[in-house]
Design an enzyme around this catalytic site. Structure first.
Site, PDB file in Angstrom:
ATOM      1  N   SER A 138     -29.083  44.805 -59.855  1.00  0.00           N
ATOM      2  CA  SER A 138     -28.255  45.008 -61.250  1.00  0.00           C
ATOM      3  C   SER A 138     -29.097  44.456 -62.332  1.00  0.00           C
ATOM      4  O   SER A 138     -29.853  43.527 -62.131  1.00  0.00           O
ATOM      5  CB  SER A 138     -26.871  44.504 -60.908  1.00  0.00           C
ATOM      6  OG  SER A 138     -26.090  44.515 -62.369  1.00  0.00           O
ATOM      7  N   TYR A 151     -21.209  37.378 -59.799  1.00  0.00           N
ATOM      8  CA  TYR A 151     -21.840  39.017 -59.543  1.00  0.00           C
ATOM      9  C   TYR A 151     -23.328  38.741 -60.077  1.00  0.00           C
ATOM     10  O   TYR A 151     -24.034  39.220 -59.111  1.00  0.00           O
ATOM     11  CB  TYR A 151     -21.088  39.717 -60.390  1.00  0.00           C
ATOM     12  CG  TYR A 151     -21.588  41.270 -60.310  1.00  0.00           C
ATOM     13  CD1 TYR A 151     -21.168  42.010 -59.079  1.00  0.00           C
ATOM     14  CD2 TYR A 151     -22.597  41.599 -61.064  1.00  0.00           C
ATOM     15  CE1 TYR A 151     -21.818  43.458 -58.784  1.00  0.00           C
ATOM     16  CE2 TYR A 151     -23.342  43.025 -61.127  1.00  0.00           C
ATOM     17  CZ  TYR A 151     -22.696  43.837 -60.003  1.00  0.00           C
ATOM     18  OH  TYR A 151     -23.277  45.098 -59.915  1.00  0.00           O
TER      19      TYR A 151
HETATM   20  P1  NAP Z   1     -18.625  51.779 -56.367  1.00  0.00           P
HETATM   21  O1  NAP Z   1     -18.352  53.019 -56.917  1.00  0.00           O
HETATM   22  O2  NAP Z   1     -17.286  50.820 -56.547  1.00  0.00           O
HETATM   23  O3  NAP Z   1     -18.810  51.726 -55.097  1.00  0.00           O
HETATM   24  C1  NAP Z   1     -19.010  50.792 -54.142  1.00  0.00           C
HETATM   25  C2  NAP Z   1     -18.855  51.198 -52.699  1.00  0.00           C
HETATM   26  O4  NAP Z   1     -19.043  49.993 -51.719  1.00  0.00           O
HETATM   27  C3  NAP Z   1     -17.182  51.330 -52.270  1.00  0.00           C
HETATM   28  O5  NAP Z   1     -16.986  52.704 -51.747  1.00  0.00           O
HETATM   29  C4  NAP Z   1     -16.845  50.214 -51.878  1.00  0.00           C
HETATM   30  O6  NAP Z   1     -15.646  50.664 -50.862  1.00  0.00           O
HETATM   31  C5  NAP Z   1     -17.905  49.978 -51.052  1.00  0.00           C
HETATM   32  N1  NAP Z   1     -17.569  48.401 -50.344  1.00  0.00           N
HETATM   33  C6  NAP Z   1     -17.350  47.516 -51.127  1.00  0.00           C
HETATM   34  N2  NAP Z   1     -17.358  46.610 -50.234  1.00  0.00           N
HETATM   35  C7  NAP Z   1     -17.755  46.926 -49.079  1.00  0.00           C
HETATM   36  C8  NAP Z   1     -17.746  46.213 -47.909  1.00  0.00           C
HETATM   37  N3  NAP Z   1     -17.522  44.795 -47.820  1.00  0.00           N
HETATM   38  N4  NAP Z   1     -18.351  47.103 -46.989  1.00  0.00           N
HETATM   39  C9  NAP Z   1     -18.702  48.264 -47.091  1.00  0.00           C
HETATM   40  N5  NAP Z   1     -18.593  48.820 -48.450  1.00  0.00           N
HETATM   41  C10 NAP Z   1     -18.055  48.157 -49.199  1.00  0.00           C
HETATM   42  O7  NAP Z   1     -19.598  51.198 -57.256  1.00  0.00           O
HETATM   43  P2  NAP Z   1     -21.229  51.585 -57.714  1.00  0.00           P
HETATM   44  O8  NAP Z   1     -21.097  51.466 -59.130  1.00  0.00           O
HETATM   45  O9  NAP Z   1     -21.560  53.016 -57.015  1.00  0.00           O
HETATM   46  O10 NAP Z   1     -22.066  50.434 -57.278  1.00  0.00           O
HETATM   47  C11 NAP Z   1     -22.918  50.774 -56.119  1.00  0.00           C
HETATM   48  C12 NAP Z   1     -23.792  49.311 -56.115  1.00  0.00           C
HETATM   49  O11 NAP Z   1     -24.594  49.257 -57.387  1.00  0.00           O
HETATM   50  C13 NAP Z   1     -23.103  48.134 -56.002  1.00  0.00           C
HETATM   51  O12 NAP Z   1     -23.882  47.233 -55.331  1.00  0.00           O
HETATM   52  C14 NAP Z   1     -23.054  47.578 -57.439  1.00  0.00           C
HETATM   53  O13 NAP Z   1     -23.194  46.328 -57.536  1.00  0.00           O
HETATM   54  C15 NAP Z   1     -24.440  48.066 -58.064  1.00  0.00           C
HETATM   55  N6  NAP Z   1     -24.419  48.387 -59.473  1.00  0.00           N
HETATM   56  C16 NAP Z   1     -23.772  49.350 -60.115  1.00  0.00           C
HETATM   57  C17 NAP Z   1     -23.815  49.211 -61.531  1.00  0.00           C
HETATM   58  C18 NAP Z   1     -23.173  50.635 -62.320  1.00  0.00           C
HETATM   59  O14 NAP Z   1     -23.156  50.480 -63.517  1.00  0.00           O
HETATM   60  N7  NAP Z   1     -22.288  51.134 -61.571  1.00  0.00           N
HETATM   61  C19 NAP Z   1     -24.816  48.731 -62.152  1.00  0.00           C
HETATM   62  C20 NAP Z   1     -25.257  47.462 -61.529  1.00  0.00           C
HETATM   63  C21 NAP Z   1     -25.205  47.607 -60.292  1.00  0.00           C
HETATM   64  P3  NAP Z   1     -14.030  50.586 -51.741  1.00  0.00           P
HETATM   65  O15 NAP Z   1     -14.082  51.498 -52.573  1.00  0.00           O
HETATM   66  O16 NAP Z   1     -13.187  51.141 -50.393  1.00  0.00           O
HETATM   67  O17 NAP Z   1     -13.848  49.032 -51.820  1.00  0.00           O
END
Ligand code: NAP
Length: 246
Positions: A138, A151
Site C-alpha cells: 500500500s 495497517y
Molecule cells: P476489499 O474490497 O475489502 O477486498 C479485500 C478482500 O479480502 C475481501 O473480499 C475480504 O473479505 C477479504 N479478506 C479479508 N480478510 C480475509 C481473510 N482473513 N482471509 C481471506 N480473505 C480475507 O479491499 P481492496 O481495496 O480490494 O484491497 C485489496 C488489497 O489491496 C488489500 O490487501 C488492501 O490492504 C490493499 N490496498 C487497497 C487499497 C485501496 O485503495 N483500495 C490501497 C492500498 C492497499 P470480506 O469482505 O469477507 O472481509
C-alpha cells in the site's frame, strides 16, 4: 492478450475489490483462476461471473492450516500454480494510542501472517512452474497514515517480506513483487471513517490525476507483473496511486 493461457492463478481476496478485478482480468487473459476469499459466497460469485474453469474456495488466510490447504486445493483441482496474487487484507482506522494488542494482532494476523502463510505455501509449486507472486502492499507501507499505524506497519512489513522472497528465490526462477495501491475505490475504502477523523483529503494526499480510480487499474498492473511481460521485474513495489506520493 492471452498471457495466461494454460496458466493457473490463485487470487486471494477474490470476492471483492482489487482481488475480484484481478481474477476477472487474469481470466480474460486465459487463466484458470482459483478464487479464494473469507466469504465463500463472494468468491463463488466472482468465479461464476468470470467462468473459464474458475473455482471458488473459502479460506481465512490468517489461519496457517487453511492457507496451506488453500494452495494445495488449487494445485489438486486446477493442476498447478503459476501466479499467486495475494490481495486479502483488512483496513482499520483507530487512534494509535487507543490501539489494543488484540486489534494490532488481528490486523497483523490477516495482513502480514496471511502473506507469510500464503507465500510460503506457494513457493514449492512456483518452483515447478517458474511462476511468481504479487502481494498487496500500500502507499501506507511507504508513507505514514493518520489513524492507520497498524495497517501501515503491516503493509511496510509485506514490502520487506516480498523483497526478501525476491532475492532468496531468484535463483529458483521465482519472482515476487508488490503493488502499492492508493485511493482505489473498493468496499475497503468506502468503509465509514471514525467520527473525529480528519477529512478524506487530509487522510490521503491528493492524487495528481483526476481523482480516485476503480480496482481495474491495479488489476492491469498485477497482470503485467505476473506475466512474461514482467519477467525482469523482481522485488519491486509499484505504486498505483495516480502520483499521490510523488
Ligand atoms: P476489499 O474490497 O475489502 O477486498 C479485500 C478482500 O479480502 C475481501 O473480499 C475480504 O473479505 C477479504 N479478506 C479479508 N480478510 C480475509 C481473510 N482473513 N482471509 C481471506 N480473505 C480475507 O479491499 P481492496 O481495496 O480490494 O484491497 C485489496 C488489497 O489491496 C488489500 O490487501 C488492501 O490492504 C490493499 N490496498 C487497497 C487499497 C485501496 O485503495 N483500495 C490501497 C492500498 C492497499 P470480506 O469482505 O469477507 O472481509
Amino acid at each position: 492478450m492471452q498471457r495466461f493461457e494454460n496458466r493457473v492463478a490463485l487470487v486471494t481476496g477474490a470476492g471483492s475489490g482489487i482481488g475480484q478485478a484481478t481474477a476477472r482480468r487474469l481470466a480474460e487473459e486465459g487463466a484458470a483462476v482459483f478464487c479464494a476469499d473469507l466469504d465463500l459466497d463472494a468468491a463463488r460469485a466472482t468465479a461464476d461471473s468470470i467462468g473459464g474453469g474458475s473455482v471458488a474456495h473459502a479460506c481465512d488466510v490468517s489461519d496457517e492450516a487453511q492457507a496451506e490447504a488453500c494452495v494445495q486445493a488449487c494445485v489438486d483441482q486446477l493442476g498447478s500454480l503459476y501466479a499467486l496474487v495475494h490481495m486479502a487484507g483488512i483496513l482499520r482506522f483507530e487512534r494509535f494510542h487507543d490501539t489494543s494488542a488484540a486489534s494490532w494482532s488481528q490486523l497483523m494476523g490477516i495482513n502480514l501472517n496471511g502473506t507469510f502463510f500464503m507465500n510460503r505455501a506457494a513457493i514449492p509449486h512456483l518452483k515447478e512452474s517458474g511462476g511468481s507472486i504479487v502481494n498487496a502492499s500500500s502507499t501506507a507501507g511507504l508513507a505514514g497514515l493518520h489513524w492507520g499505524a497498524a495497517y501501515a506497519a503491516s503493509k511496510g512489513a509485506v514490502l520487506a517480506l516480498t523483497r526478501s522472497i525476491a532475492v532468496e528465490y531468484a535463483k529458483d526462477g521465482i519472482r515476487a513483487n508488490c503493488v502499492c495501491p492508493g485511493d482505489i475505490q473498493t468496499p475497503m475504502t468506502r468503509a465509514p471513517a471514525m467520527p473525529d477523523m480528519p477529512g478524506r483529503e487530509q487522510l490521503i494526499r491528493i492524487s495528481s490525476l483526476d481523482g480516485p480510480k476503480g480496482p481495474e487499474v491495479v488489476a492491469g498492473v498485477i497482470a503485467m507483473l505476473a506475466s512474461e511481460d514482467g519477467r525482469h521485474i523482481n522485488g519491486e513495489d509499484i505504486r498505483v496511486d495516480g502520483g499521490t506520493l510523488s
